[in-house]
Design an enzyme around this catalytic site. Structure first.
Site, PDB file in Angstrom:
ATOM      1  N   PRO A 154       0.837  -1.213   0.000  1.00  0.00           N
ATOM      2  CA  PRO A 154       0.000   0.000   0.000  1.00  0.00           C
ATOM      3  C   PRO A 154       0.864   1.252   0.000  1.00  0.00           C
ATOM      4  CG  PRO A 154      -0.442  -1.378   1.943  1.00  0.00           C
ATOM      5  CD  PRO A 154       0.732  -1.975   1.235  1.00  0.00           C
ATOM      6  N   GLU A 155       0.542   2.199  -0.876  1.00  0.00           N
ATOM      7  CA  GLU A 155       1.250   3.479  -0.924  1.00  0.00           C
ATOM      8  C   GLU A 155       0.301   4.567  -0.409  1.00  0.00           C
ATOM      9  OE1 GLU A 155       3.230   4.029  -4.729  1.00  0.00           O
ATOM     10  OE2 GLU A 155       3.427   1.877  -4.994  1.00  0.00           O
TER      11      GLU A 155
END
Ligand SMILES: [Zn+2]
Length: 270
Positions: free
Chosen positions: A2-3
């Protein structure tokens, strides 16, 4: 992994379940994350009311009523899911936080690269050494100029350095550089002010658009209620090796270094 857009999407999806809720009980079923969960973690969180949800880079920060914060990093495969307190558990559900409204927050992380801690916000975030928030006014051409001058690193590596800009990983670095028309392996020091301006603008545009689409579900990203994002349908280069460029139809190229792939259009990016 996840960014920023995915972490922000999780924060937004969890907010309505968490704000004003008091933690009734904490169960640490597996403390061996990237760093072991501190022995006092459950005790520090129990009885506390969640007053605020924030994000810094790829980190979630839940503000508690005793001035401390509960910090969560999802690592490679971490997920935070809200469900019923008596819901079924599945393998890799490592930490359970029971709320007084009969719901619980389940931290699920097969690869256990995540991080969980309670402490003073300043102490916790100082240790992370994070750079500027890309969607804040701190990310400017002048700032990027100071970081790229005399830097032999590639611009893609520099964009992904959490100590320079917090929150960008492989997916969004690839997309930002496509939108900016910059080849990912360009040495950072060779970029002029005009190209840096395009990178700063593309960073803000791509991240805002991805947040509006509730993130990219490439492998298994889900928000706090289990819903996938939709930005993967708008990706221009990431995960599109061999497919035609959306702008010029040239096949997208891929090159892998150290287990990470860079994607670019050889015609649109210089
Ligand atoms: Zn192209």
């Amino acid at each position: 992994m996840p960014e920023l857009p995915e972490v922000e999407t999780i924060r937004r999806s969890l907010e309505r379940f968490l704000l004003g809720q008091t933690v009734a009980r904490v169960e640490v079923r597996e403390p061996r994350l990237r760093q072991p969960v501190a022995p006092g973690f459950a005790q520090l969180l129990t009885g506390r009311t969640i007053q605020q949800t924030k994000r810094r880079g790829k980190y979630l920060l839940f503000g508690l009523d005793n001035q401390l914060v509960w910090l969560v990093h999802l690592g490679m495969t971490g997920r935070l899911i809200v469900d019923e307190a008596n819901g079924v558990l599945v393998p890799h559900d490592h930490i359970l936080v029971f709320l007084q409204n009969n719901r619980r927050l389940r931290y699920h992380d097969p690869r256990r690269f995540g991080l969980m801690a309670v402490g003073a916000e300043r102490d916790l975030t100082a240790r992370l050494g994070l750079g500027v928030e890309p969607l804040s006014s701190d990310l400017t051409v002048d700032y990027l100029w100071t970081k790229t001058q005399r830097s032999r690193r590639t611009i893609k590596d520099l964009l992904m350095d959490q100590g320079v800009i917090a929150g960008i990983g492989n997916i969004y670095a690839s997309e930002i550089l496509f939108r900016a028309g910059v080849w990912p392996f360009r040495p950072a020091e060779t970029l002029g002010v005009e190209a840096l301006g395009r990178i700063v603008r593309a960073t803000k545009t791509v991240l805002r658009e991805a947040i509006r689409c509730r993130g990219s579900s490439i492998s298994d990203f889900r928000d706090g209620e289990g819903n996938p994002g939709s930005f993967q349908a708008r990706l221009c280069v990431y995960d599109r090796a061999g497919l035609p460029c959306r702008r010029c139809r040239t096949p997208i190229q891929r090159e892998t270094h150290g287990g990470r792939s860079a994607y670019w259009c050889p015609h649109c990016q210089r």
